[in-house]
Design a protein around this motif. Structure first.
Motif, PDB file in Angstrom:
ATOM      1  N   VAL A   1      -2.561  -7.688 -20.672  1.00  0.00           N
ATOM      2  CA  VAL A   1      -3.172  -8.616 -19.705  1.00  0.00           C
ATOM      3  C   VAL A   1      -2.090  -9.205 -18.791  1.00  0.00           C
ATOM      4  CG1 VAL A   1      -4.424 -10.807 -19.455  1.00  0.00           C
ATOM      5  CG2 VAL A   1      -5.132  -9.171 -21.207  1.00  0.00           C
ATOM      6  N   GLY A   2      -0.928  -9.505 -19.368  1.00  0.00           N
ATOM      7  CA  GLY A   2       0.192 -10.012 -18.570  1.00  0.00           C
ATOM      8  C   GLY A   2       0.636  -8.988 -17.538  1.00  0.00           C
ATOM      9  N   TYR A   3       0.660  -7.721 -17.940  1.00  0.00           N
ATOM     10  CA  TYR A   3       1.017  -6.664 -16.985  1.00  0.00           C
ATOM     11  C   TYR A   3      -0.027  -6.548 -15.880  1.00  0.00           C
ATOM     12  CZ  TYR A   3       5.172  -4.732 -19.216  1.00  0.00           C
ATOM     13  OH  TYR A   3       6.445  -4.546 -19.696  1.00  0.00           O
ATOM     14  N   TRP A   4      -1.312  -6.683 -16.248  1.00  0.00           N
ATOM     15  CA  TRP A   4      -2.362  -6.661 -15.215  1.00  0.00           C
ATOM     16  C   TRP A   4      -2.171  -7.814 -14.242  1.00  0.00           C
ATOM     17  CZ3 TRP A   4      -5.198  -3.081 -13.368  1.00  0.00           C
ATOM     18  CH2 TRP A   4      -5.685  -2.045 -14.160  1.00  0.00           C
ATOM     19  N   LEU A   5      -1.962  -9.001 -14.777  1.00  0.00           N
ATOM     20  CA  LEU A   5      -1.748 -10.169 -13.916  1.00  0.00           C
ATOM     21  C   LEU A   5      -0.487  -9.991 -13.069  1.00  0.00           C
ATOM     22  CD1 LEU A   5      -2.606 -12.982 -16.490  1.00  0.00           C
ATOM     23  CD2 LEU A   5      -4.024 -12.223 -14.551  1.00  0.00           C
ATOM     24  N   ALA A   6       0.557  -9.450 -13.681  1.00  0.00           N
ATOM     25  CA  ALA A   6       1.802  -9.204 -12.940  1.00  0.00           C
ATOM     26  C   ALA A   6       1.573  -8.178 -11.833  1.00  0.00           C
ATOM     27  CB  ALA A   6       2.892  -8.710 -13.897  1.00  0.00           C
ATOM     28  N   PHE A   7       0.785  -7.153 -12.114  1.00  0.00           N
ATOM     29  CA  PHE A   7       0.499  -6.142 -11.087  1.00  0.00           C
ATOM     30  C   PHE A   7      -0.248  -6.755  -9.908  1.00  0.00           C
ATOM     31  CE2 PHE A   7      -2.267  -2.823  -9.282  1.00  0.00           C
ATOM     32  CZ  PHE A   7      -1.288  -1.987  -8.783  1.00  0.00           C
ATOM     33  N   VAL A   8      -1.229  -7.582 -10.195  1.00  0.00           N
ATOM     34  CA  VAL A   8      -1.982  -8.243  -9.116  1.00  0.00           C
ATOM     35  C   VAL A   8      -1.049  -9.140  -8.306  1.00  0.00           C
ATOM     36  CG1 VAL A   8      -3.811  -9.926  -8.615  1.00  0.00           C
ATOM     37  CG2 VAL A   8      -4.217  -8.088 -10.274  1.00  0.00           C
ATOM     38  N   LEU A   9      -0.252  -9.966  -8.991  1.00  0.00           N
ATOM     39  CA  LEU A   9       0.687 -10.846  -8.300  1.00  0.00           C
ATOM     40  C   LEU A   9       1.709 -10.037  -7.503  1.00  0.00           C
ATOM     41  CD1 LEU A   9       1.757 -13.669  -7.663  1.00  0.00           C
ATOM     42  CD2 LEU A   9       3.073 -13.568  -9.804  1.00  0.00           C
ATOM     43  N   TYR A  10       2.201  -8.964  -8.085  1.00  0.00           N
ATOM     44  CA  TYR A  10       3.163  -8.096  -7.404  1.00  0.00           C
ATOM     45  C   TYR A  10       2.557  -7.538  -6.114  1.00  0.00           C
ATOM     46  CZ  TYR A  10       6.369  -4.216  -6.617  1.00  0.00           C
ATOM     47  OH  TYR A  10       7.261  -3.340  -6.060  1.00  0.00           O
ATOM     48  N   CYS A  11       1.316  -7.106  -6.179  1.00  0.00           N
ATOM     49  CA  CYS A  11       0.642  -6.580  -4.976  1.00  0.00           C
ATOM     50  C   CYS A  11       0.508  -7.657  -3.909  1.00  0.00           C
ATOM     51  CB  CYS A  11      -0.726  -6.009  -5.340  1.00  0.00           C
ATOM     52  SG  CYS A  11      -0.626  -4.469  -6.280  1.00  0.00           S
ATOM     53  N   VAL A  12       0.195  -8.878  -4.321  1.00  0.00           N
ATOM     54  CA  VAL A  12       0.099  -9.994  -3.364  1.00  0.00           C
ATOM     55  C   VAL A  12       1.462 -10.264  -2.732  1.00  0.00           C
ATOM     56  CG1 VAL A  12      -0.322 -12.493  -3.161  1.00  0.00           C
ATOM     57  CG2 VAL A  12      -1.919 -11.049  -4.452  1.00  0.00           C
ATOM     58  N   ILE A  13       2.496 -10.276  -3.563  1.00  0.00           N
ATOM     59  CA  ILE A  13       3.854 -10.499  -3.055  1.00  0.00           C
ATOM     60  C   ILE A  13       4.237  -9.392  -2.073  1.00  0.00           C
ATOM     61  CG2 ILE A  13       6.306 -10.546  -3.688  1.00  0.00           C
ATOM     62  CD1 ILE A  13       5.451 -11.852  -6.357  1.00  0.00           C
ATOM     63  N   ALA A  14       3.954  -8.144  -2.429  1.00  0.00           N
ATOM     64  CA  ALA A  14       4.278  -7.019  -1.551  1.00  0.00           C
ATOM     65  C   ALA A  14       3.509  -7.126  -0.233  1.00  0.00           C
ATOM     66  CB  ALA A  14       3.972  -5.701  -2.253  1.00  0.00           C
ATOM     67  N   ALA A  15       2.246  -7.538  -0.297  1.00  0.00           N
ATOM     68  CA  ALA A  15       1.453  -7.681   0.927  1.00  0.00           C
ATOM     69  C   ALA A  15       2.010  -8.791   1.816  1.00  0.00           C
ATOM     70  CB  ALA A  15      -0.008  -7.971   0.576  1.00  0.00           C
ATOM     71  N   THR A  16       2.470  -9.876   1.212  1.00  0.00           N
ATOM     72  CA  THR A  16       3.026 -10.960   2.029  1.00  0.00           C
ATOM     73  C   THR A  16       4.356 -10.551   2.648  1.00  0.00           C
ATOM     74  OG1 THR A  16       4.106 -12.058   0.168  1.00  0.00           O
ATOM     75  CG2 THR A  16       1.878 -12.795   0.723  1.00  0.00           C
ATOM     76  N   ASP A  17       5.051  -9.590   2.019  1.00  0.00           N
ATOM     77  CA  ASP A  17       6.288  -9.079   2.607  1.00  0.00           C
ATOM     78  C   ASP A  17       5.980  -8.445   3.961  1.00  0.00           C
ATOM     79  OD1 ASP A  17       8.919  -8.245   3.013  1.00  0.00           O
ATOM     80  OD2 ASP A  17       8.674  -6.444   1.792  1.00  0.00           O
ATOM     81  N   TYR A  18       4.913  -7.683   4.016  1.00  0.00           N
ATOM     82  CA  TYR A  18       4.495  -7.084   5.291  1.00  0.00           C
ATOM     83  C   TYR A  18       3.925  -8.155   6.223  1.00  0.00           C
ATOM     84  CZ  TYR A  18       1.635  -4.709   8.708  1.00  0.00           C
ATOM     85  OH  TYR A  18       1.065  -4.318   9.881  1.00  0.00           O
ATOM     86  N   LEU A  19       3.061  -9.001   5.671  1.00  0.00           N
ATOM     87  CA  LEU A  19       2.316  -9.968   6.482  1.00  0.00           C
ATOM     88  C   LEU A  19       3.217 -11.002   7.150  1.00  0.00           C
ATOM     89  CD1 LEU A  19      -0.540 -10.747   7.335  1.00  0.00           C
ATOM     90  CD2 LEU A  19      -0.667 -12.195   5.291  1.00  0.00           C
ATOM     91  N   ASP A  20       4.236 -11.493   6.453  1.00  0.00           N
ATOM     92  CA  ASP A  20       5.082 -12.523   7.062  1.00  0.00           C
ATOM     93  C   ASP A  20       5.815 -11.990   8.293  1.00  0.00           C
ATOM     94  OD1 ASP A  20       7.183 -11.095   5.870  1.00  0.00           O
ATOM     95  OD2 ASP A  20       7.716 -12.689   4.486  1.00  0.00           O
ATOM     96  N   GLY A  21       6.319 -10.762   8.199  1.00  0.00           N
ATOM     97  CA  GLY A  21       6.997 -10.164   9.352  1.00  0.00           C
ATOM     98  C   GLY A  21       6.043  -9.891  10.493  1.00  0.00           C
ATOM     99  N   TYR A  22       4.865  -9.381  10.155  1.00  0.00           N
ATOM    100  CA  TYR A  22       3.854  -9.091  11.175  1.00  0.00           C
ATOM    101  C   TYR A  22       3.449 -10.370  11.907  1.00  0.00           C
ATOM    102  CZ  TYR A  22      -0.616  -8.009  13.298  1.00  0.00           C
ATOM    103  OH  TYR A  22      -1.641  -7.889  14.188  1.00  0.00           O
ATOM    104  N   LEU A  23       3.154 -11.415  11.149  1.00  0.00           N
ATOM    105  CA  LEU A  23       2.738 -12.683  11.763  1.00  0.00           C
ATOM    106  C   LEU A  23       3.853 -13.297  12.603  1.00  0.00           C
ATOM    107  CD1 LEU A  23       0.721 -14.386   8.883  1.00  0.00           C
ATOM    108  CD2 LEU A  23      -0.181 -13.424  11.011  1.00  0.00           C
ATOM    109  N   ALA A  24       5.075 -13.218  12.112  1.00  0.00           N
ATOM    110  CA  ALA A  24       6.202 -13.800  12.861  1.00  0.00           C
ATOM    111  C   ALA A  24       6.335 -13.122  14.214  1.00  0.00           C
ATOM    112  CB  ALA A  24       7.498 -13.667  12.060  1.00  0.00           C
ATOM    113  N   ARG A  25       6.223 -11.795  14.238  1.00  0.00           N
ATOM    114  CA  ARG A  25       6.328 -11.075  15.517  1.00  0.00           C
ATOM    115  C   ARG A  25       5.100 -11.322  16.391  1.00  0.00           C
ATOM    116  NH1 ARG A  25       8.447  -7.697  11.766  1.00  0.00           N
ATOM    117  NH2 ARG A  25       6.515  -6.550  11.479  1.00  0.00           N
ATOM    118  N   ALA A  26       3.903 -11.280  15.790  1.00  0.00           N
ATOM    119  CA  ALA A  26       2.655 -11.439  16.556  1.00  0.00           C
ATOM    120  C   ALA A  26       2.536 -12.833  17.160  1.00  0.00           C
ATOM    121  CB  ALA A  26       1.449 -11.143  15.660  1.00  0.00           C
TER     122      ALA A  26
END
Length: 184
Positions: A30-55
């Motif tokens: 369950v911890g790995y599942w939660l970590a995977f979900v959190l990891y995906c959110v973190i990875a998405a914000t890596d893209y999103l923060d740069g995109y928003l900053a430029r946009a």
């Protein structure tokens, strides 16, 4: 200046201890599942923060400073946890070590070059390296949530090796640029 992109970048840094905690117990799927979900959110914000900053035209010195640090903190923490839990072990420690060493070297080079007013832009190949790292580490986390699905771990380890190969190439590129400026 706390713009939305900078808040997203900071959230990635503050999420890392929670991610580490979720990965702490290798038998806790369950911890790995939660970590995977959190990891995906973190990875998405890596893209999103740069995109928003430029946009939004909100690229800031704070964001330029924090973004690569947030990436390196997350990658290093996840690699260390996956090694500690034996999700990465044996021969596969080599690409993990290559990635960690390159991150330290590039950070040092950027600091040195910044001191002499030399900027090194991120190459397209380095972006592919980052993408492969994200896939590799995400797959390895997911394999802890789905221990019977061996193919997920194989994808993770193969991606880790591919990311390490790109890591060597991009690390050499950065080092070559840095050495040119050290000779003057």
């Amino acid at each position: 200046m706390l713009t939305l992109p900078n808040i997203l970048t900071l959230s990635r840094i503050f999420a890392v201890p929670l991610l580490v905690w979720m990965l702490w117990w290798p038998q806790w799927t369950v911890g790995y599942w939660l970590a995977f979900v959190l990891y995906c959110v973190i990875a998405a914000t890596d893209y999103l923060d740069g995109y928003l900053a430029r946009a939004q035209g909100a690229v800031s010195k704070l964001g330029i400073f924090l973004d690569p640090i947030a990436d390196k903190i997350m990658v290093a923490a996840v690699i260390l946890m996956l090694v500690a839990t034996h999700d990465i072990e044996g021969f596969h420690l080599i690409p993990a070590l290559v990635i960690l060493l390159r991150e330290i070297m590039v950070s040092g080079l950027r600091e040195f070059l910044g001191g002499i007013q030399v900027s090194v832009p991120v190459s397209q190949l380095a972006k592919w390296k980052t993408a492969l790292q994200l896939v590799a580490l995400g797959a390895l986390i997911l394999s802890g949530a789905l221990p019977g699905w061996l193919w997920i771990k194989v994808v993770g380890l193969a991606s880790l090796w591919a990311a390490a190969a790109l890591t060597l190439i991009t690390g050499w590129d950065y080092l070559r640029i840095g050495l040119r400026h050290m000779e003057s």
